[in-house]
Design a protein around this motif. Structure first.
Motif, PDB file in Angstrom:
ATOM      1  N   LYS A 254       4.705 -14.179 -39.078  1.00  0.00           N
ATOM      2  CA  LYS A 254       5.179 -12.888 -39.562  1.00  0.00           C
ATOM      3  C   LYS A 254       4.271 -11.763 -39.075  1.00  0.00           C
ATOM      4  N   ALA A 255       4.909 -10.671 -38.679  1.00  0.00           N
ATOM      5  CA  ALA A 255       4.182  -9.443 -38.372  1.00  0.00           C
ATOM      6  C   ALA A 255       4.266  -8.522 -39.577  1.00  0.00           C
ATOM      7  N   ASP A 256       3.321  -7.588 -39.677  1.00  0.00           N
ATOM      8  CA  ASP A 256       3.387  -6.610 -40.763  1.00  0.00           C
ATOM      9  C   ASP A 256       4.607  -5.710 -40.605  1.00  0.00           C
ATOM     10  N   LEU A 257       4.892  -5.346 -39.348  1.00  0.00           N
ATOM     11  CA  LEU A 257       6.055  -4.531 -39.014  1.00  0.00           C
ATOM     12  C   LEU A 257       6.703  -5.118 -37.766  1.00  0.00           C
ATOM     13  N   VAL A 279       3.901  -1.075 -47.019  1.00  0.00           N
ATOM     14  CA  VAL A 279       3.747  -0.175 -45.870  1.00  0.00           C
ATOM     15  C   VAL A 279       4.969   0.729 -45.747  1.00  0.00           C
ATOM     16  N   MET A 280       6.142   0.136 -45.815  1.00  0.00           N
ATOM     17  CA  MET A 280       7.382   0.900 -45.642  1.00  0.00           C
ATOM     18  C   MET A 280       7.587   1.929 -46.752  1.00  0.00           C
ATOM     19  N   GLU A 281       6.966   1.724 -47.901  1.00  0.00           N
ATOM     20  CA  GLU A 281       7.082   2.658 -49.017  1.00  0.00           C
ATOM     21  C   GLU A 281       6.638   4.066 -48.623  1.00  0.00           C
ATOM     22  N   LEU A 282       5.728   4.159 -47.665  1.00  0.00           N
ATOM     23  CA  LEU A 282       5.226   5.473 -47.269  1.00  0.00           C
ATOM     24  C   LEU A 282       6.300   6.360 -46.662  1.00  0.00           C
TER      25      LEU A 282
END
Length: 448
Positions: A254-257, A279-282
């Motif tokens: 898995k990658a973070d993004l 991360v995506m919450e930002l």
């Protein structure tokens, strides 16, 4: 008579292509909207410049010449041109409208589907182009980590943060160029040594043509996690082709993004960013990344239909099997014809590339010769086999027959020492040179 898929006696008549090109030169700079589709990548004087129709794995140029196409629109055509299931989904949505003043339900439906398919998709962002989501991933990674520097490997679009590492970096401030660094694929030791507390993100294509060494991607994920750096997979080519869930599924990492575009909508313009929820919450408050045509419904409908077809028809398996026939068949012919020191076909079966060794001479000249002879015989060829679901055994068998006919001619030209004398058109142009200053340690901050 226009050329067909046949061992034609003459090179195709490209009169109308040339007329359009002459008109374009007077009003367009540049004349192409996508560099890999432009006339510099196809030998001028022989190759067509404009296509007007596609069906299945075949295309027709503006002069009526027909070709088997192994470019697949530079990647987006994963199922085939004018593929009924996708086109019907577009037509159904077209009856209700294209784009609207509020959000569309298909945005939710697509995001839910992506979450089921892509391993790291705790959250999903939908956009329009690959460069957009690559840059959005870099921006949110910088915001999340509070760092500025980026390590990259591969091609990641036209935006400043990336293109500054190439030779086409005019117009990009030096300060921006100094924030991005390149690294060598498969070299985990030097990458680990270069990572430090200034590196926000490391972005790479999980593979281009070279396979990752055993454990490389997994070790990269660990190194990034331990350094507080976000790992980003650019899956424009690997996504939905190597497996439905892309390289993350195929290599079990898995990658973070992760970012996707080319294969997921069979030619319609859409791009995806998936990743960790924290991360995506930002994007909800701190990071801005929006576009006027976000939520355009025809592309949403096409993307849902395409992904469902890719899964239901086991398309990645098909691409692997059919691509292997071409790659292995080419390499078998090369051995039989005594050309092993000149050329080889490499890569994962879903997307392979014909390569030429230094012993073959000028690579662009020999590629131009191969291209002109393939085009004469009804194969639109740019050195790649970008497989789609509509490529048939008949297409593959015919293409291998063409290779058997063309390769001896190429061998003769190479061994003559004067490849240019065999060319009917111009030599191909290089796209751009990447600056291979691998593993540059980010510049230390000095204080007075």
């Amino acid at each position: 008579m226009p050329n067909k898929i046949a061992f034609n006696e003459t090179y195709p008549d490209i009169t109308q292509s040339d007329k359009l090109y002459n008109r374009a030169q007077k009003v367009q700079k540049p004349v192409t909207q996508t560099l890999a589709k432009g006339p510099g990548q196809f030998t001028k004087g022989v190759a067509p410049k404009y296509l007007v129709k596609g069906k299945g794995s075949h295309v027709w140029d503006v002069d009526g010449n027909e070709y088997i196409d192994y470019n697949s629109a530079i990647g987006p055509v994963s199922l085939g041109y004018a593929y009924p299931a996708v086109d019907n989904a577009i037509k159904r949505q077209l009856e209700d409208g294209i784009t609207f003043s509020l959000m569309h339900p298909l945005e939710v439906e697509l995001a839910e589907l992506i979450q089921e398919v892509i391993p790291n998709a705790e959250a999903v962002k939908i956009s329009k182009t690959g460069a957009d989501v690559c840059s959005a991933a870099i921006r949110v990674a910088r915001a999340f980590t509070g760092r500025d520097k980026v390590f990259c490997c591969g091609y990641h679009g036209w935006h400043d943060w990336y293109i500054g590492v190439t030779s086409r970096n005019a117009g990009i401030p030096a300060a921006i160029q100094d924030m991005t660094y390149t690294f060598e694929y498969n070299d985990i030791e030097s990458i680990s040594a270069a990572l430090d507390e200034t590196v926000a993100a490391l972005i790479l294509e999980p593979f281009i043509f070279e396979a990752p060494k055993p454990g490389f991607l997994q070790e990269l994920a660990v190194a990034c996690r331990e350094n507080g750096t976000l790992l980003i997979f650019d899956e424009m080519w690997t996504g939905f082709r190597i497996a439905a869930g892309g390289a993350q599924e195929y290599f079990d990492v898995k990658a973070d993004l992760a970012v996707f575009s080319k294969a997921c909508a069979n030619g319609m313009p859409i791009a995806l960013l998936t990743g960790r929820a924290d991360v995506m919450e930002l994007f909800n408050s701190q990071v801005f990344s929006y576009t006027t045509f976000g939520g355009e419904a025809l592309s949403l409908a096409a993307c849902i239909a395409t992904i469902n077809e890719l899964i239901d028809k086991e398309v990645p398996k098909y691409l692997d099997e059919k691509g292997a026939l071409l790659k292995d068949g080419y390499n078998w012919l090369v051995t039989e014809l005594g050309m092993g020191k000149y050329t080889r076909c490499i890569g994962f079966n879903c997307r392979t590339m014909v390569t030429f060794t230094p012993e073959a001479g000028n690579g662009l000249e020999v590629k131009a010769l191969m291209q002109q002879e393939m085009i004469k015989r009804g194969v639109l060829w740019a050195g790649f086999h970008n497989m789609c679901f509509s490529h048939t055994d008949e297409d593959i068998n015919y293409t291998l027959a063409v290779y058997r006919d063309v390769l001896p001619l190429v061998k003769t030209a190479i061994e003559s020492g004067n490849i240019k004398s065999y060319l009917k058109g111009e030599v191909l142009e290089a796209v751009f040179r990447k600056v291979n200053d691998y593993n540059i340690k980010p510049k230390a901050v000095t204080t007075a």
